[in-house]
Every structure is written in C-alpha cells, then in structure tokens.
Write an enzyme that holds these catalytic residues in place. Structure first.
Site, PDB file in Angstrom:
ATOM      1  N   GLY A  46       3.614 -88.568  85.397  1.00  0.00           N
ATOM      2  CA  GLY A  46       2.425 -87.856  85.852  1.00  0.00           C
ATOM      3  C   GLY A  46       1.188 -88.644  85.481  1.00  0.00           C
ATOM      4  N   GLN A  51      -7.528 -89.684  83.085  1.00  0.00           N
ATOM      5  CA  GLN A  51      -6.949 -90.776  82.282  1.00  0.00           C
ATOM      6  C   GLN A  51      -7.380 -92.156  82.751  1.00  0.00           C
ATOM      7  OE1 GLN A  51      -2.851 -88.873  82.695  1.00  0.00           O
ATOM      8  NE2 GLN A  51      -2.642 -89.914  80.721  1.00  0.00           N
ATOM      9  N   CYS A  91       2.510 -88.885  76.348  1.00  0.00           N
ATOM     10  CA  CYS A  91       1.356 -89.053  77.236  1.00  0.00           C
ATOM     11  C   CYS A  91       1.006 -90.532  77.300  1.00  0.00           C
ATOM     12  CB  CYS A  91       0.171 -88.261  76.694  1.00  0.00           C
ATOM     13  SG  CYS A  91      -1.326 -88.391  77.700  1.00  0.00           S
ATOM     14  N   LEU A  92       0.711 -91.006  78.500  1.00  0.00           N
ATOM     15  CA  LEU A  92       0.342 -92.416  78.652  1.00  0.00           C
ATOM     16  C   LEU A  92      -0.956 -92.740  77.898  1.00  0.00           C
ATOM     17  CD1 LEU A  92       1.208 -92.876  82.435  1.00  0.00           C
ATOM     18  CD2 LEU A  92       2.524 -93.666  80.452  1.00  0.00           C
ATOM     19  N   HIS A 133       0.616 -80.118  81.727  1.00  0.00           N
ATOM     20  CA  HIS A 133       0.105 -81.254  80.950  1.00  0.00           C
ATOM     21  C   HIS A 133      -1.026 -81.955  81.716  1.00  0.00           C
ATOM     22  CE1 HIS A 133       0.967 -85.055  78.425  1.00  0.00           C
ATOM     23  NE2 HIS A 133       0.224 -85.519  79.410  1.00  0.00           N
ATOM     24  N   GLU A 134      -0.823 -82.152  83.028  1.00  0.00           N
ATOM     25  CA  GLU A 134      -1.839 -82.839  83.852  1.00  0.00           C
ATOM     26  C   GLU A 134      -3.083 -81.977  84.034  1.00  0.00           C
ATOM     27  OE1 GLU A 134      -1.251 -85.753  83.956  1.00  0.00           O
ATOM     28  OE2 GLU A 134       0.927 -85.762  83.827  1.00  0.00           O
ATOM     29  N   HIS A 137      -5.411 -82.229  81.178  1.00  0.00           N
ATOM     30  CA  HIS A 137      -6.268 -83.426  81.191  1.00  0.00           C
ATOM     31  C   HIS A 137      -7.567 -83.156  81.950  1.00  0.00           C
ATOM     32  CE1 HIS A 137      -3.988 -86.619  79.252  1.00  0.00           C
ATOM     33  NE2 HIS A 137      -2.906 -86.407  80.002  1.00  0.00           N
TER      34      HIS A 137
HETATM   35  O1  GNR Z   1       4.936 -89.886  81.486  1.00  0.00           O
HETATM   36  C1  GNR Z   1       4.755 -88.782  80.953  1.00  0.00           C
HETATM   37  N1  GNR Z   1       5.803 -88.131  80.406  1.00  0.00           N
HETATM   38  C2  GNR Z   1       5.739 -86.804  79.982  1.00  0.00           C
HETATM   39  C3  GNR Z   1       6.785 -86.330  79.210  1.00  0.00           C
HETATM   40  C4  GNR Z   1       6.794 -85.029  78.767  1.00  0.00           C
HETATM   41  C5  GNR Z   1       5.767 -84.188  79.100  1.00  0.00           C
HETATM   42  C6  GNR Z   1       4.695 -84.652  79.860  1.00  0.00           C
HETATM   43  C7  GNR Z   1       4.685 -85.948  80.297  1.00  0.00           C
HETATM   44  S1  GNR Z   1       3.369 -86.514  81.287  1.00  0.00           S
HETATM   45  C8  GNR Z   1       3.396 -88.227  80.877  1.00  0.00           C
HETATM   46  C9  GNR Z   1       2.385 -88.996  81.711  1.00  0.00           C
HETATM   47  C10 GNR Z   1       0.988 -88.551  81.337  1.00  0.00           C
HETATM   48  O2  GNR Z   1       0.422 -88.886  80.344  1.00  0.00           O
HETATM   49  N2  GNR Z   1       0.393 -87.726  82.146  1.00  0.00           N
HETATM   50  O3  GNR Z   1      -0.830 -87.256  81.860  1.00  0.00           O
HETATM   51 NI    NI Z   2      -0.958 -87.248  79.704  1.00  0.00          NI
END
Ligand code: GNR
Ligand code: NI
Length: 167
Positions: A46, A51, A91-92, A133-134, A137
């Site tokens: 995601g 980001q 999270c990246l 999660h997105e 952000h």
């Molecule tokens: O790549 C991602 N893996 C992930 C794993 C578990 C819960 C959420 C995520 S999202 C993340 C990519 C990211 O940072 N998206 O904002």
């Molecule tokens: Ni993230």
C-alpha cells in the site's frame, strides 16, 4: 514513470493532513502511476500520497501475489467499521519496524477511482488492515501512533540513529 522518495518517520511532513482531490485529472493519474511504481519497487502492499510528500487524499493498495490488482482510492470515506482484530503491521515510512496494531476487522469504504467514478468497497482481513493503515496516513498518522509512548520513543530514537548513520 518515476520512483518517488518515501518520507521516513519521524519526518514532520508525515503529520500533514491531506486535502480532498477536487477533480481527477491526467496529473492525478500520473501521480498514481508513479505511486504504484514506487510501491511495487519498495516492495509494499500500500502507499498513501502523504508518504511521497503529496498532501492529497489518494491511496493505493495491491495485496495480490502477482501485483496485478491495483486498488486506487481517491477521497476515501469510511462508511462503516465493525469487529476488532489485532495484526502485525509495517510501514514503508518506518522501515524494519513491525508491531501489533488493533483495527476494525471489517470496513465499508467509498471513494473515487482513477477515472473519478465513485464506488463502494467492503473489505476484511489483510485488505481492511491496509486500507485503514493508508487512510491513517491521509490524516497525518502512522501505525506507530497507535503504540504506547514507550514504544514510540524507542522507535523514534532507533530510526533517528539509523538515519544519522546512513548520511
Ligand atoms: O507494505 C506494507 N505492508 C503492510 C503490512 C501490514 C500492515 C500494513 C502494511 S502497509 C505497508 C506499506 C505502507 O507503508 N503503506 O502506507
Ligand atoms: Ni504506511
């Protein structure tokens, strides 16, 4: 296409509130293509525009193994949430850190697609986790914000140290 730079926690720009997209245009679609290339290259499942330092309400996700099911949500709205589930997130923008976070188990979200057409999506399981999660952000939140102050402090210190070493 281009690979965009992903902001790293605790960069204060990750706390900015994203604005709604007024009109879905070619430049929106170009940004989405670049975000997709960036997400697949990372690799991640995601990515939120926040980001990559673009503060517009755009998120993408693809939890497929073959990386061929890109989901684009512009101006996403959570219409319903139910249940509770705890799962490990990463999270990246917070590389190398994985922690358990509690989220709704099932969600209903409406959004515009890349053509500007509204749609509604019901999601559960890992996709529901990713979308929540997105969306976080877009409101300036990262998963770390769901953890205890003690853990937040440790993660912050670890990443600042690592970023300093990588200079
Ligand atoms: O790549 C991602 N893996 C992930 C794993 C578990 C819960 C959420 C995520 S999202 C993340 C990519 C990211 O940072 N998206 O904002
Ligand atoms: Ni993230």
């Amino acid at each position: 296409m281009a690979i965009l730079k992903i902001l790293q926690y605790p960069d204060p720009r990750l706390q900015k509130i994203a604005q709604p997209v007024k009109q879905v245009t070619d430049s929106t679609r170009k940004l989405i293509r670049d975000m997709a290339e960036t997400m697949y290259a990372a690799p991640g499942v995601g990515l939120a525009a926040t980001q990559v330092d673009v503060h517009q309400q755009i998120i993408i996700a693809d939890i497929s193994e073959k990386h061929n099911q890109l989901l684009v949500l512009i101006n996403p709205k959570l219409l319903a949430q139910s249940g509770d589930e705890e799962s490990e997130e990463g999270c990246l923008s917070v590389p190398g850190i994985y922690e358990k976070v509690q989220r709704a188990e099932k969600i209903t979200v409406s959004a515009l697609n890349e053509r500007g057409v509204e749609f509604t999506l019901e999601a559960d399981g890992f996709l529901a986790v990713c979308i929540q999660h997105e969306i976080d952000h877009l409101y300036g939140k990262v998963f770390v914000d769901h953890l205890s102050q003690l853990k937040q402090g440790r993660i912050r210190a670890k990443l600042i140290k690592r970023q300093r070493e990588n200079m």
